[in-house]
Design an enzyme around this catalytic site. Structure first.
Site, PDB file in Angstrom:
ATOM      1  CG  HIS A 158      -2.277   0.558   1.022  1.00 50.50           C
ATOM      2  ND1 HIS A 158      -2.359   2.289   1.127  1.00 50.50           N
ATOM      3  CD2 HIS A 158      -3.599   0.407   0.874  1.00 50.50           C
ATOM      4  CE1 HIS A 158      -3.605   2.324   1.016  1.00 50.50           C
ATOM      5  NE2 HIS A 158      -4.276   1.284   0.675  1.00 50.50           N
ATOM      6  CD  GLU A 281      -4.337  -0.393  -2.753  1.00 49.17           C
ATOM      7  OE1 GLU A 281      -4.717  -1.374  -2.041  1.00 49.17           O
ATOM      8  OE2 GLU A 281      -5.079   0.513  -2.841  1.00 49.17           O
TER       9      GLU A 281
END
Length: 317
Positions: A158, A281
Protein backbone atom coordinates in the site's frame (compact mmCIF):
# COMPACT_ATOMS: atom_id res chain seq x y z
CA UNK A 1 8.67 -4.89 20.32
CA UNK A 2 10.60 -1.93 18.98
CA UNK A 3 10.10 -0.46 15.53
CA UNK A 4 13.20 -1.27 13.50
CA UNK A 5 14.31 0.48 10.32
CA UNK A 6 16.35 -1.58 7.82
CA UNK A 7 18.09 -0.48 4.62
CA UNK A 8 18.71 -2.34 1.38
CA UNK A 9 20.46 -0.73 -1.57
CA UNK A 10 22.25 -1.09 -4.86
CA UNK A 11 23.74 1.31 -7.43
CA UNK A 12 20.33 2.86 -8.23
CA UNK A 13 18.13 2.55 -5.15
CA UNK A 14 18.27 2.97 -1.41
CA UNK A 15 15.18 1.50 0.22
CA UNK A 16 14.23 1.67 3.89
CA UNK A 17 11.72 -0.77 5.36
CA UNK A 18 10.11 -1.23 8.77
CA UNK A 19 9.33 -4.35 10.79
CA UNK A 20 5.88 -2.93 11.65
CA UNK A 21 3.56 -3.87 8.79
CA UNK A 22 6.60 -4.99 6.74
CA UNK A 23 6.24 -1.40 5.51
CA UNK A 24 8.28 0.44 2.90
CA UNK A 25 9.42 3.71 4.46
CA UNK A 26 11.42 5.20 1.61
CA UNK A 27 12.36 4.44 -2.00
CA UNK A 28 15.24 6.73 -2.91
CA UNK A 29 16.28 6.78 -6.56
CA UNK A 30 19.95 7.71 -6.20
CA UNK A 31 20.75 9.29 -9.61
CA UNK A 32 18.04 11.94 -9.07
CA UNK A 33 18.17 11.96 -5.23
CA UNK A 34 14.39 11.64 -5.08
CA UNK A 35 12.09 9.66 -2.78
CA UNK A 36 9.29 8.09 -4.83
CA UNK A 37 6.77 7.49 -2.01
CA UNK A 38 5.14 9.27 0.92
CA UNK A 39 5.98 8.40 4.50
CA UNK A 40 5.09 9.43 8.05
CA UNK A 41 8.45 11.20 8.63
CA UNK A 42 9.26 9.29 11.85
CA UNK A 43 9.32 5.50 12.20
CA UNK A 44 7.48 5.84 15.53
CA UNK A 45 4.47 7.33 13.72
CA UNK A 46 3.82 3.90 12.20
CA UNK A 47 2.57 2.66 15.58
CA UNK A 48 -0.21 5.29 15.36
CA UNK A 49 -3.35 4.71 13.32
CA UNK A 50 -2.58 5.78 9.75
CA UNK A 51 -4.00 5.18 6.25
CA UNK A 52 -1.85 2.06 5.58
CA UNK A 53 1.13 4.16 4.46
CA UNK A 54 3.65 1.86 2.72
CA UNK A 55 2.33 -1.18 4.55
CA UNK A 56 1.66 -4.82 3.68
CA UNK A 57 -2.10 -5.32 3.87
CA UNK A 58 -3.69 -8.63 4.92
CA UNK A 59 -4.97 -11.16 5.71
CA UNK A 60 -7.38 -9.91 3.15
CA UNK A 61 -6.44 -6.73 1.31
CA UNK A 62 -9.38 -4.54 0.27
CA UNK A 63 -12.96 -5.20 1.36
CA UNK A 64 -15.09 -8.15 2.45
CA UNK A 65 -18.80 -7.29 2.42
CA UNK A 66 -20.60 -7.47 5.79
CA UNK A 67 -17.30 -8.80 7.21
CA UNK A 68 -18.29 -12.42 6.66
CA UNK A 69 -17.96 -15.33 4.25
CA UNK A 70 -19.01 -18.97 4.04
CA UNK A 71 -16.53 -21.82 3.91
CA UNK A 72 -17.52 -25.52 4.00
CA UNK A 73 -21.04 -24.61 5.18
CA UNK A 74 -19.63 -22.58 8.07
CA UNK A 75 -19.99 -18.80 8.28
CA UNK A 76 -16.86 -16.95 9.41
CA UNK A 77 -17.35 -13.47 10.82
CA UNK A 78 -14.26 -11.33 10.51
CA UNK A 79 -13.24 -8.00 12.01
CA UNK A 80 -15.34 -4.98 10.95
CA UNK A 81 -13.43 -1.73 10.55
CA UNK A 82 -15.13 0.21 7.73
CA UNK A 83 -18.90 0.65 7.88
CA UNK A 84 -20.15 -2.95 7.92
CA UNK A 85 -17.11 -4.29 6.05
CA UNK A 86 -13.72 -5.76 6.74
CA UNK A 87 -11.02 -3.57 5.14
CA UNK A 88 -7.39 -4.70 4.70
CA UNK A 89 -7.66 -7.50 7.25
CA UNK A 90 -9.69 -5.82 9.99
CA UNK A 91 -8.98 -3.77 13.11
CA UNK A 92 -5.58 -5.35 13.64
CA UNK A 93 -4.47 -6.30 10.16
CA UNK A 94 -0.91 -7.12 9.14
CA UNK A 95 -0.15 -3.39 8.76
CA UNK A 96 -0.31 -3.02 12.56
CA UNK A 97 1.62 -6.17 13.46
CA UNK A 98 5.33 -6.69 14.01
CA UNK A 99 7.03 -8.92 11.46
CA UNK A 100 10.23 -10.89 12.00
CA UNK A 101 13.30 -10.38 9.79
CA UNK A 102 14.37 -13.86 8.65
CA UNK A 103 16.91 -12.94 5.97
CA UNK A 104 18.84 -9.79 5.15
CA UNK A 105 21.61 -9.01 2.64
CA UNK A 106 22.78 -5.74 1.09
CA UNK A 107 20.11 -5.75 -1.63
CA UNK A 108 17.40 -7.99 -0.09
CA UNK A 109 15.28 -8.30 3.07
CA UNK A 110 12.72 -10.94 3.96
CA UNK A 111 10.05 -10.52 6.64
CA UNK A 112 7.82 -13.24 8.09
CA UNK A 113 4.61 -13.29 10.12
CA UNK A 114 2.62 -16.16 11.60
CA UNK A 115 -1.05 -15.32 11.96
CA UNK A 116 -2.82 -17.64 14.40
CA UNK A 117 -6.05 -19.49 13.66
CA UNK A 118 -9.04 -17.08 13.92
CA UNK A 119 -6.79 -14.00 13.96
CA UNK A 120 -9.35 -11.23 13.19
CA UNK A 121 -11.81 -14.11 12.61
CA UNK A 122 -9.99 -15.77 9.68
CA UNK A 123 -9.62 -19.57 9.79
CA UNK A 124 -6.25 -21.33 9.72
CA UNK A 125 -2.76 -20.53 10.94
CA UNK A 126 -1.19 -18.56 8.10
CA UNK A 127 2.56 -18.41 7.54
CA UNK A 128 3.43 -15.47 5.29
CA UNK A 129 6.75 -14.10 4.05
CA UNK A 130 7.31 -10.76 2.33
CA UNK A 131 10.56 -10.20 0.45
CA UNK A 132 11.90 -6.93 -0.95
CA UNK A 133 14.75 -7.34 -3.43
CA UNK A 134 16.64 -4.92 -5.68
CA UNK A 135 17.91 -5.91 -9.13
CA UNK A 136 19.34 -3.01 -11.15
CA UNK A 137 16.47 -0.49 -11.59
CA UNK A 138 13.82 -2.94 -10.38
CA UNK A 139 12.20 -3.51 -6.98
CA UNK A 140 10.74 -6.98 -6.59
CA UNK A 141 8.08 -7.56 -3.91
CA UNK A 142 7.40 -11.26 -3.38
CA UNK A 143 4.85 -12.92 -1.07
CA UNK A 144 5.05 -16.62 -0.12
CA UNK A 145 2.38 -18.17 2.08
CA UNK A 146 0.63 -21.33 3.26
CA UNK A 147 -1.97 -22.25 5.88
CA UNK A 148 -2.84 -25.36 7.90
CA UNK A 149 -6.51 -24.90 7.01
CA UNK A 150 -8.55 -23.84 4.02
CA UNK A 151 -8.83 -20.05 4.15
CA UNK A 152 -9.02 -16.86 2.08
CA UNK A 153 -5.89 -14.74 1.52
CA UNK A 154 -5.29 -11.53 -0.41
CA UNK A 155 -2.07 -9.57 0.18
CA UNK A 156 -0.95 -6.26 -1.30
CA UNK A 157 1.49 -3.41 -0.79
CA UNK A 158 0.00 0.00 0.00
CA UNK A 159 2.68 2.53 -0.99
CA UNK A 160 1.45 6.03 -1.80
CA UNK A 161 3.38 7.05 -4.91
CA UNK A 162 4.32 10.65 -5.52
CA UNK A 163 7.02 11.14 -8.16
CA UNK A 164 7.41 14.88 -7.54
CA UNK A 165 10.70 16.03 -6.03
CA UNK A 166 8.67 18.25 -3.69
CA UNK A 167 6.29 15.93 -1.86
CA UNK A 168 3.98 18.83 -0.94
CA UNK A 169 2.85 18.84 -4.56
CA UNK A 170 -0.22 16.71 -5.32
CA UNK A 171 -0.57 13.95 -7.92
CA UNK A 172 -2.32 16.08 -10.58
CA UNK A 173 0.81 16.19 -12.79
CA UNK A 174 1.12 12.39 -12.95
CA UNK A 175 0.17 10.36 -16.03
CA UNK A 176 -1.17 6.82 -15.75
CA UNK A 177 -1.83 3.88 -18.04
CA UNK A 178 -3.70 0.80 -16.74
CA UNK A 179 -3.66 -2.30 -18.94
CA UNK A 180 -7.33 -3.05 -18.49
CA UNK A 181 -10.54 -2.85 -20.50
CA UNK A 182 -12.83 -3.53 -17.54
CA UNK A 183 -13.36 -2.29 -14.00
CA UNK A 184 -15.58 -3.56 -11.18
CA UNK A 185 -18.50 -1.19 -10.42
CA UNK A 186 -19.15 -0.77 -6.68
CA UNK A 187 -22.03 0.11 -4.37
CA UNK A 188 -22.01 2.99 -1.88
CA UNK A 189 -19.87 0.90 0.49
CA UNK A 190 -17.24 0.37 -2.27
CA UNK A 191 -18.17 -3.31 -2.54
CA UNK A 192 -18.18 -4.68 -6.13
CA UNK A 193 -21.65 -5.43 -7.47
CA UNK A 194 -20.35 -8.66 -9.04
CA UNK A 195 -20.53 -7.27 -12.57
CA UNK A 196 -17.80 -5.87 -14.79
CA UNK A 197 -18.03 -2.74 -16.90
CA UNK A 198 -16.12 -1.64 -19.98
CA UNK A 199 -13.95 1.44 -19.39
CA UNK A 200 -14.66 2.87 -22.87
CA UNK A 201 -16.24 6.35 -22.89
CA UNK A 202 -15.93 6.62 -19.10
CA UNK A 203 -13.70 8.43 -16.59
CA UNK A 204 -12.25 5.02 -15.74
CA UNK A 205 -10.52 4.68 -19.10
CA UNK A 206 -6.73 4.61 -18.65
CA UNK A 207 -6.04 2.37 -21.66
CA UNK A 208 -3.83 5.18 -23.00
CA UNK A 209 -1.45 7.26 -20.88
CA UNK A 210 -3.79 9.81 -19.27
CA UNK A 211 -3.28 12.82 -17.03
CA UNK A 212 -4.63 12.07 -13.55
CA UNK A 213 -5.28 15.75 -12.76
CA UNK A 214 -7.68 16.16 -15.71
CA UNK A 215 -9.60 13.08 -14.57
CA UNK A 216 -9.78 14.32 -10.97
CA UNK A 217 -11.22 17.67 -12.07
CA UNK A 218 -14.15 15.73 -13.56
CA UNK A 219 -14.36 12.89 -11.01
CA UNK A 220 -14.09 14.99 -7.88
CA UNK A 221 -14.49 12.05 -5.47
CA UNK A 222 -11.36 10.54 -6.96
CA UNK A 223 -10.71 6.89 -7.70
CA UNK A 224 -10.94 3.86 -5.42
CA UNK A 225 -11.71 1.13 -7.90
CA UNK A 226 -10.48 -2.31 -8.99
CA UNK A 227 -9.45 -3.03 -12.57
CA UNK A 228 -9.36 -6.44 -14.25
CA UNK A 229 -5.82 -6.60 -15.58
CA UNK A 230 -5.29 -7.90 -19.12
CA UNK A 231 -3.44 -11.20 -19.29
CA UNK A 232 -0.04 -10.70 -20.89
CA UNK A 233 3.13 -12.76 -21.01
CA UNK A 234 5.15 -10.04 -19.27
CA UNK A 235 2.40 -9.38 -16.63
CA UNK A 236 2.56 -5.59 -17.16
CA UNK A 237 -0.34 -4.02 -15.23
CA UNK A 238 0.27 -0.26 -15.17
CA UNK A 239 2.65 2.58 -16.10
CA UNK A 240 3.00 5.70 -13.93
CA UNK A 241 4.91 8.76 -15.14
CA UNK A 242 5.83 12.25 -14.06
CA UNK A 243 7.34 14.50 -16.74
CA UNK A 244 8.53 17.07 -14.17
CA UNK A 245 10.83 14.63 -12.38
CA UNK A 246 11.42 12.58 -15.55
CA UNK A 247 10.54 9.30 -13.88
CA UNK A 248 8.48 6.42 -15.27
CA UNK A 249 7.51 3.28 -13.35
CA UNK A 250 6.28 0.02 -14.86
CA UNK A 251 4.23 -2.21 -12.53
CA UNK A 252 4.20 -5.95 -13.26
CA UNK A 253 2.28 -8.58 -11.29
CA UNK A 254 0.77 -12.04 -11.57
CA UNK A 255 -2.35 -10.86 -9.70
CA UNK A 256 -5.68 -10.57 -11.59
CA UNK A 257 -6.65 -7.14 -10.25
CA UNK A 258 -5.27 -3.65 -9.67
CA UNK A 259 -6.85 -1.27 -7.17
CA UNK A 260 -6.30 2.36 -8.17
CA UNK A 261 -6.73 4.74 -5.24
CA UNK A 262 -6.10 8.49 -5.39
CA UNK A 263 -5.92 9.02 -1.64
CA UNK A 264 -9.18 10.83 -0.97
CA UNK A 265 -8.95 9.92 2.73
CA UNK A 266 -5.19 10.41 3.00
CA UNK A 267 -4.58 12.41 6.18
CA UNK A 268 -2.02 12.13 8.95
CA UNK A 269 -1.39 14.92 11.48
CA UNK A 270 -0.21 17.89 9.38
CA UNK A 271 2.10 15.70 7.27
CA UNK A 272 -0.20 14.16 4.65
CA UNK A 273 -3.25 15.45 2.80
CA UNK A 274 -5.81 14.08 0.28
CA UNK A 275 -4.60 13.60 -3.33
CA UNK A 276 -0.95 13.87 -2.26
CA UNK A 277 -0.24 10.26 -3.21
CA UNK A 278 -1.78 7.43 -5.22
CA UNK A 279 -1.87 3.67 -4.69
CA UNK A 280 -1.56 1.00 -7.36
CA UNK A 281 -2.36 -2.15 -5.41
CA UNK A 282 -1.76 -5.42 -7.26
CA UNK A 283 -4.21 -7.86 -5.70
CA UNK A 284 -7.21 -10.16 -6.11
CA UNK A 285 -10.65 -8.59 -6.52
CA UNK A 286 -12.40 -7.10 -3.46
CA UNK A 287 -15.03 -9.32 -1.79
CA UNK A 288 -13.80 -12.40 -3.68
CA UNK A 289 -14.80 -14.80 -0.85
CA UNK A 290 -18.46 -13.88 -1.52
CA UNK A 291 -18.33 -13.75 -5.34
CA UNK A 292 -18.09 -17.14 -7.03
CA UNK A 293 -17.50 -15.57 -10.46
CA UNK A 294 -14.36 -13.77 -9.27
CA UNK A 295 -10.91 -15.45 -9.37
CA UNK A 296 -10.71 -17.43 -6.14
CA UNK A 297 -8.70 -16.31 -3.12
CA UNK A 298 -9.23 -19.68 -1.43
CA UNK A 299 -6.04 -21.48 -0.45
CA UNK A 300 -5.78 -25.19 0.34
CA UNK A 301 -4.09 -26.61 3.47
CA UNK A 302 -0.27 -26.78 3.29
CA UNK A 303 -0.18 -25.84 -0.37
CA UNK A 304 2.40 -23.10 -1.00
CA UNK A 305 1.35 -19.95 -2.85
CA UNK A 306 3.44 -17.19 -4.32
CA UNK A 307 2.79 -13.94 -6.07
CA UNK A 308 4.84 -10.90 -6.92
CA UNK A 309 4.82 -7.26 -7.89
CA UNK A 310 7.77 -5.91 -9.85
CA UNK A 311 8.36 -2.18 -10.17
CA UNK A 312 10.80 -1.14 -12.86
CA UNK A 313 12.08 2.44 -13.19
CA UNK A 314 13.21 4.19 -16.32
CA UNK A 315 14.09 7.82 -16.88
CA UNK A 316 12.08 9.75 -19.47
CA UNK A 317 14.16 11.34 -22.22
Amino acid sequence: MKIKLSTIENKYFKIKTLNIGASIFEIIYKPKKINLILNLKSKNNYAIKNPYVGSTCGRFANRISKAKFKLKNKIYRVSKNENNSCLHGGKKGFNKKFWKIINKTKNKIKYNIISKNLDQGFPGELNLSCKYELKNKTLLICYDYFSDKMTHVNITNHCYWNLNKNKKNNIFNHDLKILSDYYLPVNKYKIPTGKKKNVKKSHYDFTNLSNIGKKLLIKKNGFDINYIVKKRKDNLAAILQNKNSGISLNFYSNQPGLQFYTGKNLKFKNLLFPLQGLCLENQHFPNSPNEKKFPSTLILPYKKYKFYTKIKLKELN
